[in-house]
Design a protein around this motif. Structure first.
Motif, short mmCIF file in Angstrom:
data_model
loop_
_atom_site.label_atom_id
_atom_site.label_comp_id
_atom_site.label_asym_id
_atom_site.label_seq_id
_atom_site.Cartn_x
_atom_site.Cartn_y
_atom_site.Cartn_z
N THR A 88 0.83 -1.20 0.00
CA THR A 88 0.00 0.00 0.00
C THR A 88 0.86 1.25 0.00
O THR A 88 0.58 2.22 -0.73
N ASN A 89 1.92 1.25 0.79
CA ASN A 89 2.84 2.40 0.79
C ASN A 89 3.48 2.60 -0.57
O ASN A 89 3.61 3.73 -1.04
N LEU A 90 3.88 1.52 -1.23
CA LEU A 90 4.44 1.63 -2.58
C LEU A 90 3.39 2.13 -3.56
O LEU A 90 3.70 2.95 -4.44
N ALA A 91 2.17 1.64 -3.42
CA ALA A 91 1.09 2.07 -4.32
C ALA A 91 0.87 3.57 -4.20
O ALA A 91 0.67 4.26 -5.20
N ARG A 92 0.93 4.08 -2.98
CA ARG A 92 0.69 5.51 -2.76
C ARG A 92 1.79 6.38 -3.38
O ARG A 92 1.61 7.58 -3.55
N ASP A 93 2.93 5.80 -3.70
CA ASP A 93 3.95 6.54 -4.44
C ASP A 93 3.48 6.86 -5.85
O ASP A 93 4.01 7.75 -6.51
N HIS A 94 2.49 6.11 -6.33
CA HIS A 94 1.96 6.28 -7.69
C HIS A 94 0.65 7.08 -7.70
O HIS A 94 0.50 7.98 -8.52
N HIS A 95 -0.29 6.69 -6.83
CA HIS A 95 -1.60 7.35 -6.77
C HIS A 95 -2.13 7.25 -5.34
O HIS A 95 -1.86 6.26 -4.65
N PRO A 96 -2.91 8.24 -4.91
CA PRO A 96 -3.43 8.19 -3.54
C PRO A 96 -4.53 7.15 -3.32
O PRO A 96 -4.69 6.65 -2.22
N ALA A 97 -5.28 6.80 -4.35
CA ALA A 97 -6.36 5.82 -4.21
C ALA A 97 -5.81 4.41 -4.38
O ALA A 97 -5.23 4.08 -5.42
N VAL A 98 -5.99 3.58 -3.36
CA VAL A 98 -5.51 2.20 -3.39
C VAL A 98 -6.70 1.30 -3.07
O VAL A 98 -7.40 1.49 -2.08
N LEU A 99 -6.93 0.33 -3.95
CA LEU A 99 -8.05 -0.58 -3.74
C LEU A 99 -7.64 -2.01 -4.04
O LEU A 99 -6.52 -2.27 -4.48
N MET A 100 -8.54 -2.90 -3.77
CA MET A 100 -8.31 -4.32 -4.06
C MET A 100 -9.66 -5.02 -4.15
O MET A 100 -10.67 -4.50 -3.68
N ARG A 101 -9.64 -6.18 -4.77
CA ARG A 101 -10.84 -7.01 -4.82
C ARG A 101 -10.45 -8.38 -4.32
O ARG A 101 -9.30 -8.80 -4.44
N LEU A 102 -11.42 -9.06 -3.76
CA LEU A 102 -11.12 -10.42 -3.33
C LEU A 102 -12.33 -11.30 -3.57
O LEU A 102 -13.46 -10.83 -3.65
N HIS A 103 -12.03 -12.58 -3.70
CA HIS A 103 -13.07 -13.57 -3.92
C HIS A 103 -14.03 -13.53 -2.73
O HIS A 103 -13.58 -13.42 -1.59
N PRO A 104 -15.34 -13.61 -2.97
CA PRO A 104 -16.30 -13.42 -1.88
C PRO A 104 -16.22 -14.45 -0.75
O PRO A 104 -16.68 -14.17 0.35
N ASP A 105 -15.62 -15.61 -0.99
CA ASP A 105 -15.55 -16.60 0.09
C ASP A 105 -14.16 -16.69 0.72
O ASP A 105 -13.82 -17.67 1.35
N ASN A 106 -13.37 -15.64 0.57
CA ASN A 106 -12.01 -15.65 1.11
C ASN A 106 -11.97 -14.88 2.44
O ASN A 106 -11.43 -13.78 2.54
N ALA A 107 -12.57 -15.49 3.46
CA ALA A 107 -12.66 -14.84 4.78
C ALA A 107 -11.30 -14.52 5.40
O ALA A 107 -11.12 -13.44 5.96
N PRO A 108 -10.29 -15.41 5.30
CA PRO A 108 -8.99 -15.06 5.88
C PRO A 108 -8.38 -13.81 5.23
O PRO A 108 -7.81 -12.97 5.93
N ALA A 109 -8.52 -13.69 3.92
CA ALA A 109 -7.98 -12.51 3.24
C ALA A 109 -8.73 -11.26 3.67
O ALA A 109 -8.12 -10.21 3.89
N LEU A 110 -10.03 -11.36 3.81
CA LEU A 110 -10.82 -10.20 4.24
C LEU A 110 -10.37 -9.73 5.62
O LEU A 110 -10.20 -8.53 5.84
N ARG A 111 -10.15 -10.65 6.55
CA ARG A 111 -9.65 -10.27 7.88
C ARG A 111 -8.30 -9.58 7.78
O ARG A 111 -8.05 -8.57 8.43
N CYS A 112 -7.43 -10.11 6.94
CA CYS A 112 -6.10 -9.53 6.75
C CYS A 112 -6.20 -8.10 6.21
O CYS A 112 -5.57 -7.18 6.73
N TYR A 113 -7.00 -7.93 5.17
CA TYR A 113 -7.06 -6.62 4.51
C TYR A 113 -7.75 -5.57 5.38
O TYR A 113 -7.34 -4.42 5.39
N THR A 114 -8.78 -5.97 6.10
CA THR A 114 -9.42 -4.98 6.98
C THR A 114 -8.47 -4.60 8.12
O THR A 114 -8.44 -3.44 8.52
N ALA A 115 -7.70 -5.54 8.61
CA ALA A 115 -6.71 -5.22 9.65
C ALA A 115 -5.62 -4.31 9.12
O ALA A 115 -4.99 -3.57 9.89
#
Length: 156
Positions: A98-125
């Protein structure tokens, strides 16, 4: 943990990290990933591919998809080596990307598969939150599955 550009020997290592077809689909919407796939991904235009290293050893993989027209960066195809999961490395890797992404643009997003609960916990944290549902619906219009779309909270 440190990030480095993916080199020519890394795709074979990364391709082995999805331990099942289901996990592979959650990672990159494919049933199986080969070293050639990872090599092709890392050389696509507007893609910056990174390897996360812990004590000099490959621990994770992730990409930045640069979109200059929309002035945003999407974090994509993130995966942690199976033996290292559950230790907070994913969250640390997301923060570094995310820090590297912000070197390019301020808006940083991602998408994840709807049944990937572990990834969702990671990304929200790591400071990501769902985009408004109307925006997610628009972005999912041409997608193979109804992804969960997340945006990094400003100031996090």
């Amino acid at each position: 943990m440190e990030l480095t550009a993916v080199g020519p020997t890394h795709p074979a290592v990364v391709a082995r990290w999805a331990t099942s077809a289901e996990e592979s689909r959650r990672w990159c919407s494919r049933d199986r990933v080969t070293a050639d796939d990872v090599e092709r991904w890392r050389t696509e235009p507007d893609v910056l591919a990174y390897l996360a290293l812990v004590d000099g050893e490959p621990a994770g993989y992730g990409e930045l998809w640069l979109d200059d027209d929309e002035a945003e960066v999407e974090l994509a195809r993130l995966i942690v080596a199976p033996a290292l999961r559950g230790r907070g490395l994913g969250r640390r890797m997301v923060a570094l990307l995310t820090n590297l992404a912000r070197d390019h643009h301020p808006a940083v997003l991602m998408r994840l598969h709807p049944d990937n609960a572990p990834a969702l916990r990671c990304y929200t944290a790591a400071g990501f939150e769902p985009v408004p549902s109307d925006q997610a619906d628009e972005w999912n219009r041409d997608q193979p599955v109804p992804y969960l779309w997340l945006r990094h909270r400003p100031g996090d």
